[in-house]
Design a protein around this motif. Structure first.
Motif, mmCIF file in Angstrom:
data_model
loop_
_atom_site.group_PDB
_atom_site.id
_atom_site.type_symbol
_atom_site.label_atom_id
_atom_site.label_comp_id
_atom_site.label_asym_id
_atom_site.label_seq_id
_atom_site.Cartn_x
_atom_site.Cartn_y
_atom_site.Cartn_z
ATOM 1 N N TRP A 16 -100.384 13.248 37.246
ATOM 2 C CA TRP A 16 -99.157 13.091 36.449
ATOM 3 C C TRP A 16 -99.234 11.839 35.583
ATOM 4 O O TRP A 16 -99.035 11.889 34.371
ATOM 5 N N TRP A 18 -101.787 9.822 34.854
ATOM 6 C CA TRP A 18 -102.919 9.753 33.929
ATOM 7 C C TRP A 18 -102.680 10.617 32.698
ATOM 8 O O TRP A 18 -102.833 10.182 31.555
ATOM 9 N N LEU A 19 -102.282 11.879 32.940
ATOM 10 C CA LEU A 19 -102.143 12.812 31.825
ATOM 11 C C LEU A 19 -100.926 12.480 30.963
ATOM 12 O O LEU A 19 -100.943 12.694 29.752
ATOM 13 N N SER A 20 -99.873 11.931 31.575
ATOM 14 C CA SER A 20 -98.726 11.508 30.765
ATOM 15 C C SER A 20 -99.141 10.356 29.859
ATOM 16 O O SER A 20 -98.856 10.352 28.669
ATOM 17 N N ALA A 21 -99.859 9.392 30.443
ATOM 18 C CA ALA A 21 -100.225 8.194 29.682
ATOM 19 C C ALA A 21 -101.232 8.514 28.592
ATOM 20 O O ALA A 21 -101.152 7.969 27.492
ATOM 21 N N PHE A 22 -102.206 9.394 28.881
ATOM 22 C CA PHE A 22 -103.309 9.578 27.940
ATOM 23 C C PHE A 22 -103.293 10.910 27.209
ATOM 24 O O PHE A 22 -104.181 11.219 26.442
ATOM 25 N N PHE A 23 -102.279 11.732 27.462
ATOM 26 C CA PHE A 23 -102.201 12.990 26.708
ATOM 27 C C PHE A 23 -100.821 13.165 26.073
ATOM 28 O O PHE A 23 -100.715 13.513 24.903
ATOM 29 N N LEU A 24 -99.757 12.880 26.848
ATOM 30 C CA LEU A 24 -98.406 13.101 26.345
ATOM 31 C C LEU A 24 -97.936 11.949 25.443
ATOM 32 O O LEU A 24 -97.516 12.169 24.309
ATOM 33 N N PRO A 26 -99.645 9.662 23.813
ATOM 34 C CA PRO A 26 -100.331 9.572 22.515
ATOM 35 C C PRO A 26 -99.735 10.483 21.444
ATOM 36 O O PRO A 26 -99.714 10.118 20.271
ATOM 37 N N PHE A 27 -99.220 11.664 21.845
ATOM 38 C CA PHE A 27 -98.612 12.539 20.844
ATOM 39 C C PHE A 27 -97.365 11.900 20.244
ATOM 40 O O PHE A 27 -97.131 11.988 19.043
ATOM 41 N N LEU B 75 -109.172 13.333 39.595
ATOM 42 C CA LEU B 75 -107.878 13.791 39.067
ATOM 43 C C LEU B 75 -107.781 15.314 39.073
ATOM 44 O O LEU B 75 -106.742 15.882 39.428
ATOM 45 N N PHE B 95 -96.348 20.101 34.173
ATOM 46 C CA PHE B 95 -97.566 19.650 34.850
ATOM 47 C C PHE B 95 -98.732 20.597 34.553
ATOM 48 O O PHE B 95 -99.813 20.165 34.167
ATOM 49 N N LEU B 98 -99.890 20.070 31.072
ATOM 50 C CA LEU B 98 -100.638 18.817 30.901
ATOM 51 C C LEU B 98 -102.057 18.937 31.439
ATOM 52 O O LEU B 98 -102.987 18.334 30.927
ATOM 53 N N SER B 113 -104.958 10.849 18.484
ATOM 54 C CA SER B 113 -103.777 10.350 19.190
ATOM 55 C C SER B 113 -104.171 9.328 20.257
ATOM 56 O O SER B 113 -103.455 8.345 20.464
ATOM 57 N N LEU B 114 -105.325 9.534 20.914
ATOM 58 C CA LEU B 114 -105.765 8.531 21.893
ATOM 59 C C LEU B 114 -106.106 7.212 21.205
ATOM 60 O O LEU B 114 -105.783 6.137 21.707
ATOM 61 N N LEU B 117 -102.999 5.399 20.516
ATOM 62 C CA LEU B 117 -102.480 4.778 21.738
ATOM 63 C C LEU B 117 -103.234 3.482 22.024
ATOM 64 O O LEU B 117 -102.630 2.435 22.270
ATOM 65 N N THR B 136 -109.824 12.448 30.496
ATOM 66 C CA THR B 136 -108.593 13.195 30.262
ATOM 67 C C THR B 136 -108.866 14.675 30.012
ATOM 68 O O THR B 136 -108.215 15.541 30.590
#
Lengths: 302, 257
Positions: A16, A18-24, A26-27, B75, B95, B98, B113-114, B117, B136
């Motif tokens: 949760w 990791w993917l929120s920080a690096f996928f969600l 960034p969008f 992960l 979830f 994602l 996008s990365l 960030l 990721t």
């Protein structure tokens, strides 16, 4: 009970976060920067949020955002054409792949069962092999003095070398080639487990092999076809390597436009706006894919 | 097997393998021209070994692939357990999205996008950024492979262990994990391979400091066909072949991915 629920939450927490920080997240940032303007600074865009400015900082920040980049995209035929031709390339290639992939997957499913593991392995190996290299391999084949032209000339089929490399045809060949395993594997997974008695029943009732295929096999394989089509169509919309190496300078695709806005023009806000447009184009298919992913992925992994 | 089936298989496999075979064959060509066969030679492999920047890029890629595949495996396995063993929970739809969306998301979007960030939070571009980016998108692939294995497992084994008084963590460590270990390893290999292969995402987040093998190859490929690249490609193809065979053997199933 509570203990096991706590454990469940702990299992979910790392993916949760990791993917929120690096996928969600960034969008969200991309969306924000697509509303900014380019600047010759680092980072090369304005405004930059001043965290110490408090509420006032936020309001000046928000006031400075605008839709200029989207107006540029809408007003310039180059970007409209790139978006349309991305969809056209991805759509055409997906349609060709549906035909080629169905034929290959069906042939694999009908091959003697002792051969099937080998056949599947032969389709999987290219999937594990470098994408860049597999696309590069086509340059030597398609270029004017390349192997395809040499073979056709020697056979006397053409009077002069054909211009294939750097055309739209070359891009389509590259797309179909590179994505074929993604279409075949989910289709094969479904087709190999169809109950053969259904085909036999149709044949017993007098349907010829063609009719059996169209009315029994193909409808029952629809889930595999859908998963394969989504697995190909979505990434193809933003494809960069194939149009860049095989297409001509006039081959416009959004992935390539985004790349050159970012790397050549260093216009990060405009590149972000292109990314948002691309995302809007593929978000529908992605939602469909999410529903299929678990099923299709599981089928393909079998 | 009907003639039609045989033709479809023959054509399909020829289409998949002809370009690869051409590439491998010409890596052993003494001539520098692609269409002229100048006899068998390993000179391009010698050129390759002497190519310092290329070897350095290969080491960078190897480091990135090992680190990112390790993170993705952890992960992805957790994500698969959450989806397959831990029932319904709030936000399950998001979830699932994602976990699986990074597999199909166009790479230019993920890459850009990365990068935005990383610049936004002031993280230096470079090796670490590439590792994070690759971990990721590798996560989804590991999750698919492990989830498929979890679904095929006989749940009564885990239930029996729990009935005999094993705590959930113990059930996982002594029953579930040994049973899914081969697919976890196969997931690692796939994540490793995908990281080794990625050009687009790495190009965005690498910045000027780090160059991976695909980035190096791409800069040379843009200049045209070059036998040294064919030699490098042949070595990469051989590596991929070994990895697929290992993964297939590990899962003991018909195929992986």
């Amino acid at each position: 009970m509570t203990r096991s629920r706590l454990l469940d939450a702990l299992v979910r927490l790392p993916p949760w976060l990791w993917l929120s920080a690096f996928f969600l997240v960034p969008f969200a940032i991309t969306l924000k920067i697509s509303l900014s303007e380019a600047a010759t600074a680092m980072p090369p865009y304005l405004p930059v949020l001043d965290w110490k400015g408090g509420l006032e900082g936020w309001s000046t920040f928000l006031e400075a955002l605008h839709f200029q980049n989207y107006e540029t995209l809408a007003g310039d035929a180059l970007y409209r054409d790139a978006a349309l031709s991305s969809l056209a390339f991805a759509g055409t290639a997906t349609a060709i792949l549906a035909g080629v992939g169905t034929a290959l997957a069906y042939a694999m499913a009908r091959a003697p069962s002792r051969w099937q593991p080998l056949l599947v392995a032969l389709v999987v190996v290219p999937f594990w092999t470098s994408f860049l290299i597999r696309v590069y391999a086509w340059i030597a084949i398609l270029k004017p003095e390349g192997l395809l032209n040499a073979a056709l000339l020697r056979l006397g089929l053409i009077p002069a070398p054909l211009e294939i490399l750097n055309t739209q045809g070359a891009v389509l060949i590259g797309l179909v080639y590179a994505y074929l395993p993604f279409m075949v594997l989910p289709l094969y997974a479904v087709m190999s487990r169809l109950d053969p008695t259904l085909r036999e029943a149709a044949a017993d009732l007098g349907a010829g092999p063609t009719r059996v295929f169209w009315t029994v096999t193909l409808p029952l394989s629809a889930a595999g076809l859908r998963a394969g089509a989504l697995l190909c169509f979505i990434p193809m919309c933003g494809e960069f390597i194939i149009p860049d190496l095989l297409g001509g300078s006039d081959t416009l695709m959004l992935g390539r436009v985004l790349w050159s806005e970012f790397f050549s023009n260093r216009d990060w806000p405009l590149a972000s706006a292109v990314a948002v447009v691309l995302l809007v184009l593929v978000v529908g298919p992605i939602v469909l894919f999410r529903g299929d992913a678990r099923k299709a992925g599981a089928e393909a992994a079998r | 097997m009907s003639a039609l089936t045989r033709t479809a298989l023959g054509l399909g496999l020829a289409f998949l393998y002809a370009p690869i075979l051409v590439l491998v064959a010409y890596s052993f060509n003494a001539s520098a021209l692609v269409t002229v066969w100048g006899g068998f030679s390993t000179r391009w492999y010698a050129t390759l070994i002497a190519d310092g920047p290329l070897i350095a890029a290969a080491w960078t890629s190897l480091k990135v692939a090992l680190a990112s595949a390790a993170i993705a495996t952890g992960l992805g396995t957790l994500a698969a357990l959450a989806l397959e063993r831990h029932g319904r929970f709030a936000g399950r739809g998001l979830f699932t999205g994602l976990v699986y969306a990074p597999m199909v998301m166009p790479e230019v979007i993920t890459g850009l996008s990365l990068l935005l960030l990383f610049v936004g939070i002031g993280l230096d571009r470079g090796l670490f950024a590439i590792v994070v980016a690759h971990a990721t998108f590798g996560t989804g692939f590991v999750a698919v492979i492990v989830a498929a294995r979890l679904r095929g497992l006989d749940r009564s084994l885990e239930e029996a262990a729990a009935d005999l008084g094993a705590a959930p963590a113990r059930v996982f460590a002594s029953v579930t994990l040994p049973l899914i270990a081969p697919s976890v390893a196969a997931g690692f290999l796939l994540a490793f391979t995908l990281s080794l292969d990625d050009l687009v995402i790495a190009s965005f987040v690498a910045g000027p400091g780090a160059t991976t093998l695909p980035m190096r190859l791409y800069s040379q490929v843009r200049l045209g066909v070059n036998p040294e690249i064919n030699a490098a490609s042949t070595l990469l193809l051989a590596t991929a072949g070994v990895l697929v065979l290992t993964a297939t053997w590990l899962t003991g199933r018909r195929t992986v991915a």
